[in-house]
Scaffold this motif. Sequence first.
Motif, PDB file in Angstrom:
ATOM      1  N   HIS A  65      73.406  22.082 -31.290  1.00  0.00           N
ATOM      2  CA  HIS A  65      74.106  20.946 -30.694  1.00  0.00           C
ATOM      3  C   HIS A  65      74.722  20.053 -31.771  1.00  0.00           C
ATOM      4  O   HIS A  65      75.893  19.639 -31.659  1.00  0.00           O
ATOM      5  CB  HIS A  65      73.131  20.140 -29.843  1.00  0.00           C
ATOM      6  CG  HIS A  65      73.747  18.907 -29.237  1.00  0.00           C
ATOM      7  ND1 HIS A  65      74.676  18.963 -28.211  1.00  0.00           N
ATOM      8  CD2 HIS A  65      73.578  17.571 -29.525  1.00  0.00           C
ATOM      9  CE1 HIS A  65      75.054  17.734 -27.896  1.00  0.00           C
ATOM     10  NE2 HIS A  65      74.408  16.886 -28.675  1.00  0.00           N
ATOM     11  N   LYS A  66      73.951  19.783 -32.807  1.00  0.00           N
ATOM     12  CA  LYS A  66      74.439  18.923 -33.887  1.00  0.00           C
ATOM     13  C   LYS A  66      75.654  19.537 -34.573  1.00  0.00           C
ATOM     14  O   LYS A  66      76.654  18.851 -34.830  1.00  0.00           O
ATOM     15  CB  LYS A  66      73.316  18.699 -34.904  1.00  0.00           C
ATOM     16  CG  LYS A  66      73.707  17.799 -36.073  1.00  0.00           C
ATOM     17  CD  LYS A  66      72.525  17.629 -37.024  1.00  0.00           C
ATOM     18  CE  LYS A  66      72.920  16.755 -38.213  1.00  0.00           C
ATOM     19  NZ  LYS A  66      71.777  16.594 -39.160  1.00  0.00           N
ATOM     20  N   GLU A  67      75.563  20.840 -34.835  1.00  0.00           N
ATOM     21  CA  GLU A  67      76.671  21.519 -35.510  1.00  0.00           C
ATOM     22  C   GLU A  67      77.905  21.594 -34.620  1.00  0.00           C
ATOM     23  O   GLU A  67      79.033  21.399 -35.086  1.00  0.00           O
ATOM     24  CB  GLU A  67      76.225  22.934 -35.899  1.00  0.00           C
ATOM     25  CG  GLU A  67      77.218  23.681 -36.771  1.00  0.00           C
ATOM     26  CD  GLU A  67      77.391  23.083 -38.149  1.00  0.00           C
ATOM     27  OE1 GLU A  67      78.442  23.308 -38.768  1.00  0.00           O
ATOM     28  OE2 GLU A  67      76.468  22.368 -38.609  1.00  0.00           O
ATOM     29  N   ARG A  68      77.697  21.826 -33.320  1.00  0.00           N
ATOM     30  CA  ARG A  68      78.834  21.903 -32.402  1.00  0.00           C
ATOM     31  C   ARG A  68      79.535  20.546 -32.276  1.00  0.00           C
ATOM     32  O   ARG A  68      80.769  20.482 -32.296  1.00  0.00           O
ATOM     33  CB  ARG A  68      78.374  22.384 -31.031  1.00  0.00           C
ATOM     34  CG  ARG A  68      79.521  22.434 -30.010  1.00  0.00           C
ATOM     35  CD  ARG A  68      79.056  22.911 -28.659  1.00  0.00           C
ATOM     36  NE  ARG A  68      78.860  24.343 -28.627  1.00  0.00           N
ATOM     37  CZ  ARG A  68      77.711  24.946 -28.387  1.00  0.00           C
ATOM     38  NH1 ARG A  68      76.621  24.229 -28.173  1.00  0.00           N
ATOM     39  NH2 ARG A  68      77.623  26.257 -28.375  1.00  0.00           N
ATOM     40  N   VAL A  69      78.750  19.500 -32.118  1.00  0.00           N
ATOM     41  CA  VAL A  69      79.331  18.159 -31.982  1.00  0.00           C
ATOM     42  C   VAL A  69      80.125  17.792 -33.231  1.00  0.00           C
ATOM     43  O   VAL A  69      81.254  17.283 -33.145  1.00  0.00           O
ATOM     44  CB  VAL A  69      78.223  17.112 -31.725  1.00  0.00           C
ATOM     45  CG1 VAL A  69      78.778  15.699 -31.862  1.00  0.00           C
ATOM     46  CG2 VAL A  69      77.629  17.305 -30.336  1.00  0.00           C
ATOM     47  N   ALA A  70      79.531  18.063 -34.411  1.00  0.00           N
ATOM     48  CA  ALA A  70      80.212  17.727 -35.662  1.00  0.00           C
ATOM     49  C   ALA A  70      81.513  18.516 -35.812  1.00  0.00           C
ATOM     50  O   ALA A  70      82.558  17.955 -36.199  1.00  0.00           O
ATOM     51  CB  ALA A  70      79.286  18.002 -36.840  1.00  0.00           C
ATOM     52  N   THR A  71      81.473  19.797 -35.489  1.00  0.00           N
ATOM     53  CA  THR A  71      82.666  20.636 -35.627  1.00  0.00           C
ATOM     54  C   THR A  71      83.715  20.275 -34.589  1.00  0.00           C
ATOM     55  O   THR A  71      84.916  20.301 -34.877  1.00  0.00           O
ATOM     56  CB  THR A  71      82.283  22.126 -35.513  1.00  0.00           C
ATOM     57  OG1 THR A  71      81.228  22.422 -36.430  1.00  0.00           O
ATOM     58  CG2 THR A  71      83.470  23.023 -35.837  1.00  0.00           C
ATOM     59  N   ASP A  72      83.268  19.950 -33.380  1.00  0.00           N
ATOM     60  CA  ASP A  72      84.204  19.488 -32.343  1.00  0.00           C
ATOM     61  C   ASP A  72      84.954  18.243 -32.800  1.00  0.00           C
ATOM     62  O   ASP A  72      86.172  18.118 -32.598  1.00  0.00           O
ATOM     63  CB  ASP A  72      83.443  19.181 -31.048  1.00  0.00           C
ATOM     64  CG  ASP A  72      83.401  20.378 -30.114  1.00  0.00           C
ATOM     65  OD1 ASP A  72      84.348  21.188 -30.147  1.00  0.00           O
ATOM     66  OD2 ASP A  72      82.430  20.505 -29.355  1.00  0.00           O
ATOM     67  N   LYS A  73      84.224  17.323 -33.405  1.00  0.00           N
ATOM     68  CA  LYS A  73      84.850  16.084 -33.899  1.00  0.00           C
ATOM     69  C   LYS A  73      85.852  16.395 -35.000  1.00  0.00           C
ATOM     70  O   LYS A  73      86.946  15.826 -35.036  1.00  0.00           O
ATOM     71  CB  LYS A  73      83.772  15.132 -34.421  1.00  0.00           C
ATOM     72  CG  LYS A  73      82.944  14.470 -33.335  1.00  0.00           C
ATOM     73  CD  LYS A  73      81.933  13.504 -33.935  1.00  0.00           C
ATOM     74  CE  LYS A  73      81.128  12.805 -32.835  1.00  0.00           C
ATOM     75  NZ  LYS A  73      80.113  11.874 -33.419  1.00  0.00           N
ATOM     76  N   GLN A  74      85.472  17.302 -35.910  1.00  0.00           N
ATOM     77  CA  GLN A  74      86.381  17.679 -36.984  1.00  0.00           C
ATOM     78  C   GLN A  74      87.639  18.330 -36.429  1.00  0.00           C
ATOM     79  O   GLN A  74      88.752  18.080 -36.905  1.00  0.00           O
ATOM     80  CB  GLN A  74      85.681  18.631 -37.948  1.00  0.00           C
ATOM     81  CG  GLN A  74      84.552  17.989 -38.746  1.00  0.00           C
ATOM     82  CD  GLN A  74      83.758  19.013 -39.531  1.00  0.00           C
ATOM     83  OE1 GLN A  74      84.179  20.161 -39.700  1.00  0.00           O
ATOM     84  NE2 GLN A  74      82.579  18.619 -40.014  1.00  0.00           N
ATOM     85  N   LEU A  75      87.471  19.180 -35.404  1.00  0.00           N
ATOM     86  CA  LEU A  75      88.617  19.841 -34.793  1.00  0.00           C
ATOM     87  C   LEU A  75      89.541  18.827 -34.124  1.00  0.00           C
ATOM     88  O   LEU A  75      90.759  18.855 -34.311  1.00  0.00           O
ATOM     89  CB  LEU A  75      88.138  20.877 -33.774  1.00  0.00           C
ATOM     90  CG  LEU A  75      89.233  21.610 -32.987  1.00  0.00           C
ATOM     91  CD1 LEU A  75      90.164  22.364 -33.934  1.00  0.00           C
ATOM     92  CD2 LEU A  75      88.620  22.564 -31.972  1.00  0.00           C
ATOM     93  N   SER A  76      88.949  17.937 -33.338  1.00  0.00           N
ATOM     94  CA  SER A  76      89.752  16.911 -32.653  1.00  0.00           C
ATOM     95  C   SER A  76      90.490  16.030 -33.660  1.00  0.00           C
ATOM     96  O   SER A  76      91.669  15.698 -33.471  1.00  0.00           O
ATOM     97  CB  SER A  76      88.857  16.039 -31.773  1.00  0.00           C
ATOM     98  OG  SER A  76      88.270  16.803 -30.747  1.00  0.00           O
ATOM     99  N   LYS A  77      89.789  15.684 -34.728  1.00  0.00           N
ATOM    100  CA  LYS A  77      90.402  14.847 -35.748  1.00  0.00           C
ATOM    101  C   LYS A  77      91.556  15.573 -36.433  1.00  0.00           C
ATOM    102  O   LYS A  77      92.630  14.993 -36.656  1.00  0.00           O
ATOM    103  CB  LYS A  77      89.341  14.456 -36.774  1.00  0.00           C
ATOM    104  CG  LYS A  77      89.846  13.504 -37.852  1.00  0.00           C
ATOM    105  CD  LYS A  77      88.709  13.137 -38.797  1.00  0.00           C
ATOM    106  CE  LYS A  77      89.225  12.201 -39.887  1.00  0.00           C
ATOM    107  NZ  LYS A  77      88.152  11.850 -40.858  1.00  0.00           N
ATOM    108  N   ALA A  78      91.334  16.865 -36.747  1.00  0.00           N
ATOM    109  CA  ALA A  78      92.377  17.638 -37.422  1.00  0.00           C
ATOM    110  C   ALA A  78      93.607  17.781 -36.535  1.00  0.00           C
ATOM    111  O   ALA A  78      94.749  17.664 -37.000  1.00  0.00           O
ATOM    112  CB  ALA A  78      91.837  19.024 -37.801  1.00  0.00           C
ATOM    113  N   ILE A  79      93.391  18.017 -35.235  1.00  0.00           N
ATOM    114  CA  ILE A  79      94.521  18.127 -34.296  1.00  0.00           C
ATOM    115  C   ILE A  79      95.263  16.804 -34.210  1.00  0.00           C
ATOM    116  O   ILE A  79      96.510  16.751 -34.254  1.00  0.00           O
ATOM    117  CB  ILE A  79      94.025  18.558 -32.904  1.00  0.00           C
ATOM    118  CG1 ILE A  79      93.493  19.994 -32.958  1.00  0.00           C
ATOM    119  CG2 ILE A  79      95.142  18.453 -31.875  1.00  0.00           C
ATOM    120  CD1 ILE A  79      92.808  20.453 -31.682  1.00  0.00           C
TER     121      ILE A  79
END
Length: 299
Positions: free
Chosen positions: A264-278
């Motif tokens: 969960h922690k890794e998914r949330v962090a990566t989701d945030k990074q993806l959203s930020k990059a987009i």
Amino acid sequence: MTNKGGPKTIEGKLISSQNSLKHGLTAKRWLDHEEEGRYQDLINQLTEEHEPSGTLEHIQIERIANCKVRLERIQSIETAMFLQAQRRSEDPTQFVESWGFDMENDRLVVQEFGKELAGIYQTPIGLDDRDIVIEIACHNLCNINSMDDFRSEMPNLHEHLIGECIKRNTDIGEYIKAYRKGVDRLPSISNGSKERNYEDDKNNVLKNSNGKFSISDLHDYIEIKAEEFSMLQGLQKLKGEYFEQLELAKAAATPSNSDMAKIHKERVATDKQLSKAIGELLELQERRFKKERILKMSH
């Protein structure tokens, strides 16, 4: 001189992290060639769709592709963790433990249950005879104080014992003595002539056994057979319960709380990074488009 806390603009953040980003995107970073190929495919697709211009927009494309592949990896790992949990739920050892058996003290139960599930459990000698099973289930040692009592109270087990002694060319005392140590310690079955007279052989066994065993020995033999019967019943019940509960256990099987928390922690962090990059890519492109429109209008 940079501001305290590092660069604040999108351009500054991207430039300052460019080296580490490139190191993170090398082939060594991927688990296999399939992941690396997926990453390159995403870069090609995103490049075709968004037509990035300049280093910073290309870096954002790489960031998006990187995050997407890592999210897919996280999903694959989570799926594998659930499959592992399901396989653990099928473990006969875990199932037997859930019934309150102790792995050390009840090692025999666990081993025999495993054999039963594998289809290699050997039914104890004589317990494939329904009449013998009924006698064992209903026996009362208090009523057996002599060989005559044994023959009267448990005629089928009595005949079975005599028959075993005949086949193995031994007397009752030696047979019981060996049986206490385990079936594998019994004398091997003799290859005598099939023309032998059973009644004569039976009389010989009884005669040769006279004085070589006690009522206590006979009681021990009956109790061993009773324990074997109890084990057989228990294994059959466990097997039935195991297959009844198996599908429910598999459906309810989940990874450990700590593993789920990490995912969960890794998914949330990566989701945030993806959203930020987009978001940063779109912002960079909007600013570029705005500059291009101004330049066109000025001409």
